[in-house]
Structure formats: C-alpha cells, structure tokens
Design a protein around this motif. Structure first.
Motif, PDB file in Angstrom:
ATOM      1  N   GLU A  18      15.530  -3.400 -10.227  1.00  0.00           N
ATOM      2  CA  GLU A  18      15.270  -3.956  -8.895  1.00  0.00           C
ATOM      3  C   GLU A  18      14.301  -5.131  -8.978  1.00  0.00           C
ATOM      4  O   GLU A  18      14.495  -6.160  -8.319  1.00  0.00           O
ATOM      5  N   ARG A  19      13.260  -4.990  -9.786  1.00  0.00           N
ATOM      6  CA  ARG A  19      12.300  -6.092  -9.954  1.00  0.00           C
ATOM      7  C   ARG A  19      12.970  -7.322 -10.556  1.00  0.00           C
ATOM      8  O   ARG A  19      12.730  -8.450 -10.120  1.00  0.00           O
ATOM      9  N   GLU A  20      13.824  -7.120 -11.548  1.00  0.00           N
ATOM     10  CA  GLU A  20      14.528  -8.241 -12.176  1.00  0.00           C
ATOM     11  C   GLU A  20      15.460  -8.933 -11.173  1.00  0.00           C
ATOM     12  O   GLU A  20      15.524 -10.161 -11.124  1.00  0.00           O
ATOM     13  N   GLU A  65       0.784  -1.223   0.000  1.00  0.00           N
ATOM     14  CA  GLU A  65       0.000   0.000   0.000  1.00  0.00           C
ATOM     15  C   GLU A  65       0.823   1.283   0.000  1.00  0.00           C
ATOM     16  O   GLU A  65       0.488   2.210  -0.709  1.00  0.00           O
ATOM     17  N   THR A  66       1.891   1.376   0.767  1.00  0.00           N
ATOM     18  CA  THR A  66       2.637   2.634   0.852  1.00  0.00           C
ATOM     19  C   THR A  66       4.106   2.463   0.475  1.00  0.00           C
ATOM     20  O   THR A  66       4.940   3.247   0.897  1.00  0.00           O
ATOM     21  N   LEU A  67       4.409   1.457  -0.304  1.00  0.00           N
ATOM     22  CA  LEU A  67       5.795   1.215  -0.677  1.00  0.00           C
ATOM     23  C   LEU A  67       6.179   2.020  -1.911  1.00  0.00           C
ATOM     24  O   LEU A  67       5.347   2.236  -2.801  1.00  0.00           O
ATOM     25  N   PRO A  68       7.431   2.468  -1.999  1.00  0.00           N
ATOM     26  CA  PRO A  68       7.873   3.176  -3.204  1.00  0.00           C
ATOM     27  C   PRO A  68       7.948   2.203  -4.385  1.00  0.00           C
ATOM     28  O   PRO A  68       8.133   0.999  -4.214  1.00  0.00           O
ATOM     29  N   GLU A  69       7.801   2.728  -5.565  1.00  0.00           N
ATOM     30  CA  GLU A  69       7.866   1.924  -6.785  1.00  0.00           C
ATOM     31  C   GLU A  69       9.289   1.396  -6.997  1.00  0.00           C
ATOM     32  O   GLU A  69      10.255   2.122  -6.811  1.00  0.00           O
TER      33      GLU A  69
END
Length: 94
Positions: A44-46, A35-39
């Motif tokens: 980073e996703r990889e 809910e309140t996490l930065p994108e």
C-alpha cells in the motif's frame, strides 16, 4: 468581484516560486492525520508513493483536466480502498 486563481497562477512551480513554498516530507507536518490510522502494508505504501509521484510529475507544469486527475489519483485510490470490489459498482456519467 471574483478572481480565478488560474488567471494568476498557471502551475505549481509558479506558485512555489512566487510564494517561496517548498514541499515537505516531514511526517509530523500534519500529525493529527496519523494518530489513529491503521498501519499500511508495504504494498500500500509503495502504491501510494507511485500515485503521489505520478501526480506531482504530471501537475508541476500546469493545470490538468478532471479526467487526468481521475486517471492519476482517483482510480488508483478507489482500487486501493476496495471501492471497485463487490458489493460496489462504478457508474460513469455521460
């Protein structure tokens, strides 16, 4: 009387089979964590996907040592979070 889980379940595959568990990729499974996490950036996703897949692959057939978990999970996450950069210094025990 204490029971060790490792005496009854020896792998993730066994736990999934005995308890009819399945992995979910449903992004709403723990929605409160998002809910309140930065994108996250694409990189980073990889990196997180690679860390997750490596852990799942290496842990599926049985227990792993603490050193293996540190190598697969802790080290990459420390780098990703910036905890290996100044002003932080890592110190090993032993």
């Amino acid at each position: 009387m204490s029971l060790k889980i490792s005496a009854h379940l020896t792998s993730l595959n066994e736990a999934q089979s005995r308890f009819n568990l399945s992995r979910t990729t449903d992004l709403q499974f723990f929605s409160e964590w998002q809910e309140t996490l930065p994108e996250l950036s694409q990189g980073e996703r990889e990196t997180l996907d690679r860390v997750k897949n490596s852990y799942l692959y290496n842990s599926a057939d049985g227990a792993m040592t603490e050193a293996t978990v540190n190598l697969l999970l802790v080290s990459p996450l420390l780098y990703l979070a910036g905890f290996c950069d100044p002003p932080y210094k890592l110190r090993g025990l032993g």
